[in-house]
Scaffold this motif. Structure first.
Motif, PDB file in Angstrom:
ATOM      1  N   GLU A 141      28.743 -18.034  -0.666  1.00 51.67           N
ATOM      2  CA  GLU A 141      29.472 -18.315  -1.902  1.00 51.67           C
ATOM      3  C   GLU A 141      28.511 -18.304  -3.099  1.00 51.67           C
ATOM      4  O   GLU A 141      28.869 -17.840  -4.179  1.00 51.67           O
ATOM      5  CB  GLU A 141      30.206 -19.648  -1.818  1.00 51.67           C
ATOM      6  N   GLN A 142      27.288 -18.786  -2.898  1.00 48.37           N
ATOM      7  CA  GLN A 142      26.291 -18.748  -3.974  1.00 48.37           C
ATOM      8  C   GLN A 142      25.825 -17.319  -4.247  1.00 48.37           C
ATOM      9  O   GLN A 142      25.708 -16.906  -5.394  1.00 48.37           O
ATOM     10  CB  GLN A 142      25.077 -19.597  -3.609  1.00 48.37           C
ATOM     11  N   ARG A 143      25.568 -16.576  -3.191  1.00 48.27           N
ATOM     12  CA  ARG A 143      25.040 -15.223  -3.341  1.00 48.27           C
ATOM     13  C   ARG A 143      26.111 -14.215  -3.733  1.00 48.27           C
ATOM     14  O   ARG A 143      25.869 -13.328  -4.548  1.00 48.27           O
ATOM     15  CB  ARG A 143      24.380 -14.755  -2.038  1.00 48.27           C
ATOM     16  N   CYS A 144      27.264 -14.324  -3.097  1.00 50.57           N
ATOM     17  CA  CYS A 144      28.326 -13.327  -3.258  1.00 50.57           C
ATOM     18  C   CYS A 144      29.664 -14.037  -3.477  1.00 50.57           C
ATOM     19  O   CYS A 144      30.519 -14.068  -2.574  1.00 50.57           O
ATOM     20  CB  CYS A 144      28.417 -12.443  -2.019  1.00 50.57           C
ATOM     21  N   PRO A 145      29.847 -14.640  -4.660  1.00 48.79           N
ATOM     22  CA  PRO A 145      31.092 -15.381  -4.910  1.00 48.79           C
ATOM     23  C   PRO A 145      32.325 -14.514  -4.650  1.00 48.79           C
ATOM     24  O   PRO A 145      32.389 -13.377  -5.092  1.00 48.79           O
ATOM     25  CB  PRO A 145      30.998 -15.749  -6.391  1.00 48.79           C
TER      26      PRO A 145
END
Length: 180
Positions: free
Chosen positions: A59-63
């Motif tokens: 979720e942080q890297r690829c919302p």
């Protein structure tokens, strides 16, 4: 050029089935599709077997990336390399389990950066994973250093959290514990 694609695919499916039976190997993790597989809005698939199985990290890297299934990559084994992170190596007796994510083109650019593709830390490859007798072509990142090592501080916990979150089960948890 003399073989058509259907013939080659039939042969490869036969070979995979034969090898699985010959070695009597079973995946460590049950393959399953999530409902989101058919309703995802992205046209790319990415197979995570390391810390990107952790939904919080993704979720942080690829919302907005969507987990669409749990699959297995035949004839590979997950290891921790000398850099302290996960990679896969050829292993005819095993399967590498992981999470299949539906991702956008922008997500792939982010993953390329995070995985160090331009620096040669990981290569981006297309591999075929299996989920419920489906074969899905997807992006897989493979480390350039594949000597066995120990996990860096906090890394294995992310892998284990992802495996717990997606219910990989006790067998795989035990395998991950053995990588410490």
């Amino acid at each position: 050029d003399d073989f058509n694609n259907d013939y080659v695919n039939s042969f490869l499916n036969y070979l995979i089935g034969f090898t699985e039976h010959f070695y009597d190997i079973k995946p460590l993790v049950e393959e399953k599709l999530f409902d989101e597989f058919l309703t995802n809005k992205f046209n790319n698939f990415y197979f995570a077997y390391g810390s990107n199985m952790d939904p919080r990290q993704m979720e942080q890297r690829c919302p907005g990336a969507i987990p669409v299934g749990i699959g297995n990559l035949p004839f590979y084994k997950t290891i921790i390399n000398t850099r302290g992170v996960a990679s896969i190596i050829n292993s005819p007796e095993t399967f590498t389990p992981g999470v299949l994510w539906a991702v956008s083109d922008d997500h792939i650019k982010t993953l390329d950066k995070k995985e160090g593709v331009k620096l040669g830390i990981y290569t981006k490859e297309i591999k075929t994973i299996r989920i419920n007798n489906l074969e899905i072509h997807c992006i897989v990142y493979v480390a350039s250093k594949n000597e066995i090592g120990k996990p860096r501080e906090g890394y294995l916990e992310k892998v284990m959290y992802g495996a717990w979150h997606f219910d990989f089960g006790d067998k795989y948890d035990s395998y991950l514990q053995s990588l410490k």
